[in-house]
Design a protein around this motif. Sequence first.
Motif, PDB file in Angstrom:
ATOM      1  N   TRP A   1       0.841  -1.197   0.000  1.00  0.00           N
ATOM      2  CA  TRP A   1       0.000   0.000   0.000  1.00  0.00           C
ATOM      3  C   TRP A   1       0.877   1.249   0.000  1.00  0.00           C
ATOM      4  N   ARG A   2       0.293   2.357  -0.472  1.00  0.00           N
ATOM      5  CA  ARG A   2       1.032   3.621  -0.472  1.00  0.00           C
ATOM      6  C   ARG A   2       1.129   4.210   0.933  1.00  0.00           C
ATOM      7  N   GLY A   3       0.160   3.927   1.762  1.00  0.00           N
ATOM      8  CA  GLY A   3       0.163   4.481   3.107  1.00  0.00           C
ATOM      9  C   GLY A   3      -1.118   4.140   3.828  1.00  0.00           C
ATOM     10  N   LEU A   4      -1.248   4.680   5.039  1.00  0.00           N
ATOM     11  CA  LEU A   4      -2.322   4.279   5.937  1.00  0.00           C
ATOM     12  C   LEU A   4      -2.943   5.492   6.609  1.00  0.00           C
TER      13      LEU A   4
ATOM     14  N   ILE B   1      -1.096  10.578   0.288  1.00  0.00           N
ATOM     15  CA  ILE B   1      -0.651  10.599  -1.109  1.00  0.00           C
ATOM     16  C   ILE B   1       0.440  11.648  -1.295  1.00  0.00           C
ATOM     17  N   ALA B   2       0.270  12.826  -0.671  1.00  0.00           N
ATOM     18  CA  ALA B   2       1.279  13.881  -0.800  1.00  0.00           C
ATOM     19  C   ALA B   2       2.615  13.441  -0.209  1.00  0.00           C
ATOM     20  N   LEU B   3       2.593  12.787   0.942  1.00  0.00           N
ATOM     21  CA  LEU B   3       3.835  12.300   1.552  1.00  0.00           C
ATOM     22  C   LEU B   3       4.495  11.249   0.672  1.00  0.00           C
ATOM     23  N   ASP B   4       3.662  10.374   0.118  1.00  0.00           N
ATOM     24  CA  ASP B   4       4.211   9.320  -0.748  1.00  0.00           C
ATOM     25  C   ASP B   4       4.841   9.923  -2.002  1.00  0.00           C
ATOM     26  N   GLU B   5       4.160  10.889  -2.602  1.00  0.00           N
ATOM     27  CA  GLU B   5       4.670  11.487  -3.837  1.00  0.00           C
ATOM     28  C   GLU B   5       5.924  12.325  -3.576  1.00  0.00           C
ATOM     29  N   ALA B   6       6.108  12.773  -2.348  1.00  0.00           N
ATOM     30  CA  ALA B   6       7.303  13.555  -1.995  1.00  0.00           C
ATOM     31  C   ALA B   6       8.499  12.666  -1.696  1.00  0.00           C
TER      32      ALA B   6
ATOM     33  N   TYR C   1       8.537   9.588   0.459  1.00  0.00           N
ATOM     34  CA  TYR C   1       8.514   9.360   1.897  1.00  0.00           C
ATOM     35  C   TYR C   1       9.603   8.402   2.365  1.00  0.00           C
ATOM     36  N   HIS C   2      10.247   8.759   3.461  1.00  0.00           N
ATOM     37  CA  HIS C   2      11.151   7.869   4.190  1.00  0.00           C
ATOM     38  C   HIS C   2      10.757   7.909   5.656  1.00  0.00           C
ATOM     39  N   PRO C   3      10.759   6.782   6.342  1.00  0.00           N
ATOM     40  CA  PRO C   3      10.405   6.797   7.763  1.00  0.00           C
ATOM     41  C   PRO C   3      11.432   7.585   8.562  1.00  0.00           C
ATOM     42  N   PRO C   4      11.043   8.075   9.736  1.00  0.00           N
ATOM     43  CA  PRO C   4      11.979   8.867  10.545  1.00  0.00           C
ATOM     44  C   PRO C   4      13.134   8.012  11.054  1.00  0.00           C
ATOM     45  N   ASP C   5      14.237   8.673  11.385  1.00  0.00           N
ATOM     46  CA  ASP C   5      15.360   7.979  11.999  1.00  0.00           C
ATOM     47  C   ASP C   5      14.983   7.541  13.415  1.00  0.00           C
TER      48      ASP C   5
END
Length: 791
Positions: free
Chosen positions: A498-501, A688-693, A695-699
């Motif tokens: 999935w693209r996100g949740l 969707i905006a985060l995915d298109e930018a 996205y990487h999970p935080p450290d």
Amino acid sequence: MSRAAATPLRRAAVLGAGVMGAQIAAHLANVGVAVDLLDVVDPAGSGRERSRPARLAVERLAAMNPPPLFLPRCAERIRPGNFDDDMGRLADADWVIEAIVEDAATKRDLWRRAAAAAGGSALLSTNTSGLSVADIAAALPASARPRFLGTHFFNPPRYLRLVEVVPAPDTDPAYLEQARRWLERDLGKGVVVARDTPNFIANRLGGFALHATLAAMEEFGLRPEEVDALTGTLIGHPRSATFRTLDVVGLDTAVRVADHLAARLEDPRERAAFALPDFVRRMVERGMVGDKAGGGFYRRVEGSGERWVVDPATLTYRPPAPARYPSLERARAVADLGERLRLLTRADDVAGRFVWTILKRILLYSAERAEEVAGGDLAAVDRAMRWGYGWRLGPFETWAALGLAETVARVEAEGEEVPAFVRAAAAAGRQRLYEGDAEPAAAVHLFGRDVVWRAPAATLTDLGEGVACLWVTPAKAAIGPELIELIHRTAREVERGWRGLVLAAPEAERMLVGANLMLLLAAAQAGDFAAIEQNVTALQTAYRELKYLPRPVVAAPAGLTLGGGAELCLHADRVVAAAELYMGQVEAGAGLVPAGGGTKELWARALAALPEDLPWAPALAASAPTAGVGSAAFVDPAPFALRVMQTVALARVSRSAAEAQAMGLLTARDEVVLNPDDRVAAARRAVIALDEAGYHPPDPLVLPAPGREVEGLLSVAVDALVRSGRASEHDARVARAFAHVLCGGGAAMGTPLEEERWLELEREAFLRLCGDPRTQARMEHLLRTGRPLRN
């Protein structure tokens, strides 16, 4: 679309600074609209004091409870004025709303002046709960009438979703649509279009429901407290039920509304149905009009905290007696509302026959009047009763919940006439009287696509474009082992492609309210601390999975979002919150500390306000200011830690999403939406905006601890609260336990601590407090009464 329908709402004028006018102005100010609030002139004043009535109304907003303002500073957008000196301001208003006394002649007189002063494209509306909009419109010049309509805000305007929009005979459809757009999009309201009939939709049907209940009470010989036990949450109506609601509204107000309505009804049989029992009028004559007079149907006994109830025959007060009916006891054990209603209405005892009688009358009256009040829009009727009166099911949804064909057959067998369209639907084998759902959010509830999987505590659905939504639905909105396991399951599912949740709850009233205290208390009393630790660790692991998921996670909370519910949102990449968000870490009320990672997440948000290039030092030791940032040489973390400490140890809950941002529970990058129906769609866009930018999970989180130096300062602050009587000894123990976690468990100031250490500190403190008999007493009291115990 016409120019009217596309106009943005930037400035409004509210005429009348009474209870409704001032609060309508407040809510406009909440959403960023500049407001002119005008009222009568003070003849004794000069200069700005001529507008003293409006100015005092604005000042009173800050003291009202519940607060009409999102934040006190919102009142700065309201400019007081008066009808004599400031009507010229109406020329700049996009929307002029009149909300003066409920008298048609007085309204017409004001509109003759206001219509001449208003701009030529402004929307004009009268706020009325039941006067004829056409009658008021007749006072306006013909050129202004296409822009005029009724807008019935429900009280309090900020909190009750319903606004009935009532077109006048000459209302331009473009302006009707403009009103709907502004109310829904800008003010977050639920709009129904009502016909210009006495009391419109909600008050007409709600008033009938009240009178049907009072009549049935006399028929069945029930006491007021028995009626309230049978007409509140048991049947999906508000907890205040019948008589507590009347006490809040005021019996004098109820009599006035009933008399006004009776005067406008043409059918003698309908007028008779709205007749009030004699004892109600006798109570008003004696001044027993409700809470504002110290007592109505209920009155608090001084010194005891007890609430006694009136005897309608003698009008004297007595202790309430519990309602004891077999069907009532059985129904209380049934969670599903439809099943509960079916059980009650089929029961052959006094309670069952009483509930059936009032529901039958409400269903028939609603069906008979749907065309008159709502143009036959049955969904609008259901929405009006949901949004305006807090019913969980509108009348036409109730037909379906009881079983349409069965209910029609029973009503007819009892000699009642069922409206033709209801009979036809039942004869055709339909289960419902209209397609779709009364609640537009239902299009969002399982909005869109397929259900991926469903379980009692949560459902995963496809929102489209590769975005999944986890709808959390545990019993009583409490977090237990089943929901924790479903979060793990969701994380695995989303990671597979999935693209996100999105994280959300179906209802706008609440998301999650914290841990399942019943399970926690049982384990604590049994001494099963290994099970408690296992469950806490599982919760922490689940929330970390969401935080470090290689896909963006956006939470969409609304309403009550407490304890572990708040922590769930704190672990999301973004939050898209409904404006009505009551969020907080309230574990202290149960004698506990946050255990789902809330401490580290709140401290991380607090750290964002500290300069990164300055060393830390305690301000007292360096003789520097204690406002947070000292001289250019160092920064003191103590005030920032104290702020987090106060939020948690005092169990503070935001009274709006704006206040949640001010408290540090939400960040500046989080989004607030006015209409709760929009929050899931907005959260989906954020994913969707985060995915298109890219996205990487935080450290992995590593945070410097405030340290034992700051912990000592916080302990001194706790001691001061105890000495002043503002905190009990156990309050102090809980606060010190949280301070120990927040400050790093004895670490030196500035020591970097990894995430696992923060979580370990939370678990240790949580387990110690679970073993304290005073914490167990708090949990038990909270479960039994719904209120915190100060011990």
